[in-house]
Enzyme design. Sequence first.
Site, PDB file in Angstrom:
ATOM      1  N   ASP A 180      39.331  58.505  45.003  1.00 39.58           N
ATOM      2  CA  ASP A 180      37.894  58.340  45.861  1.00 39.58           C
ATOM      3  C   ASP A 180      37.625  57.362  46.454  1.00 39.58           C
ATOM      4  O   ASP A 180      36.645  57.099  47.337  1.00 39.58           O
ATOM      5  CB  ASP A 180      36.833  58.105  44.421  1.00 39.58           C
ATOM      6  CG  ASP A 180      36.976  57.014  43.500  1.00 39.58           C
ATOM      7  OD1 ASP A 180      38.149  56.518  43.663  1.00 39.58           O
ATOM      8  OD2 ASP A 180      36.003  56.498  42.868  1.00 39.58           O
TER       9      ASP A 180
ATOM     10  N   HIS B 129      43.057  54.144  44.986  1.00 38.04           N
ATOM     11  CA  HIS B 129      42.392  55.375  44.264  1.00 38.04           C
ATOM     12  C   HIS B 129      41.865  56.349  44.884  1.00 38.04           C
ATOM     13  O   HIS B 129      41.338  56.320  45.942  1.00 38.04           O
ATOM     14  CB  HIS B 129      41.426  54.860  43.070  1.00 38.04           C
ATOM     15  CG  HIS B 129      41.786  54.092  41.857  1.00 38.04           C
ATOM     16  ND1 HIS B 129      41.153  53.020  41.105  1.00 38.04           N
ATOM     17  CD2 HIS B 129      43.031  54.183  41.356  1.00 38.04           C
ATOM     18  CE1 HIS B 129      41.914  52.561  40.137  1.00 38.04           C
ATOM     19  NE2 HIS B 129      42.929  53.148  40.164  1.00 38.04           N
TER      20      HIS B 129
ATOM     21  N   HIS C 210      40.362  44.785  39.766  1.00 37.03           N
ATOM     22  CA  HIS C 210      40.211  46.378  39.421  1.00 37.03           C
ATOM     23  C   HIS C 210      41.601  46.639  38.898  1.00 37.03           C
ATOM     24  O   HIS C 210      42.381  45.873  38.295  1.00 37.03           O
ATOM     25  CB  HIS C 210      39.905  47.240  40.626  1.00 37.03           C
ATOM     26  CG  HIS C 210      39.491  48.688  40.440  1.00 37.03           C
ATOM     27  ND1 HIS C 210      38.593  48.840  39.311  1.00 37.03           N
ATOM     28  CD2 HIS C 210      39.780  49.955  40.715  1.00 37.03           C
ATOM     29  CE1 HIS C 210      38.413  49.908  39.155  1.00 37.03           C
ATOM     30  NE2 HIS C 210      39.007  50.804  40.145  1.00 37.03           N
TER      31      HIS C 210
ATOM     32  N   HIS D  80      41.539  50.198  48.125  1.00 35.97           N
ATOM     33  CA  HIS D  80      42.389  50.411  47.224  1.00 35.97           C
ATOM     34  C   HIS D  80      42.830  51.858  47.146  1.00 35.97           C
ATOM     35  O   HIS D  80      42.206  52.690  47.832  1.00 35.97           O
ATOM     36  CB  HIS D  80      42.098  49.909  45.484  1.00 35.97           C
ATOM     37  CG  HIS D  80      40.801  50.391  45.109  1.00 35.97           C
ATOM     38  ND1 HIS D  80      39.638  50.632  45.695  1.00 35.97           N
ATOM     39  CD2 HIS D  80      40.702  51.354  44.094  1.00 35.97           C
ATOM     40  CE1 HIS D  80      38.551  51.317  45.169  1.00 35.97           C
ATOM     41  NE2 HIS D  80      39.328  51.857  43.978  1.00 35.97           N
TER      42      HIS D  80
END
Length: 304
Positions: free
Chosen positions: A65, A63, A141, A61
Amino acid sequence: MIQLTILGCHSATPRVNAHPTSQYLEINNNHFLVDCGEGTQRQMRKYKVGFSKINHIFISHLHGDHFYGLVGLLSTYGILSREKEMHIFGPKGIKKATLQMLKISESHAKFNMVFHELSSKESELIYEDDKVTVQTIPLTHRVYTNGYLFTEKPKPRKLNMLNISGYAEIDRADYLNIKAGRDVTLSSGEVIPNTLLTIDPTKPLSYAFCSDTSYKPNIIPIIKNVDLLYHEATFLNDRQDLAKKTKHSTAIEAAKIAKEANVGQLIIGHYSGRYPDTSLFKKEAETVFKNVSLAKPGAVFKIN
């Protein structure tokens, strides 16, 4: 054979001894990079991951991190004069985000990048060669997220040379057909069943990577009986309220998934920085599922 090297396994921002998610997977002579958090290429060098072996990158995904290290890595490949194309799998938008950064920075990355953008909320086969298949594991998520299931293809049957030697008519030229599962018909018309001439091959191995997600039992049929499962466990049970709010999982929830899916071994990671002692995650998960390991940078998990 499966060999998984953990490059990073912590949540949110990089810290001195905490590196965001990234993994290097070797399965049946394929070499894959799974997620690419900030600092991934540094971790690859530290743990002697061969840059040139990787031709496929899977991003769960968008994001930071989990993919902020991607542009830097691709740029480095350009500096290293890479020529072979790179296949990048990830959510819709990853192509625009990546190419825009490379363009603005006037990157040296001139090799062909093939983006496979994902948007389906159902599990789908996204990669296949003669040795391995990869399918998505739809997760829940805060943004569109997939896990990935890597599975070896069934191997050919093994020759039972002791039994084969009892039939003078069987020639070496017949071996490929026998390994493919075919019976042998002798000149007399007698049919020798393949089961007498071969031995069952070893069971195909599988690895499931479940990135950031809230507790989602409906992934269990997809990952049923996998040999190795990585499942995020950002929080302990004491912060289940925060896990629910941020759409993450607890160590106990990860263990419940492992138990219900009858997996061989569970690895947990993506620890929140609020917990200085990660051993607590293992202790908590083991109250539900016994074969639990903690992810940590440099850890290597092997299954033969």
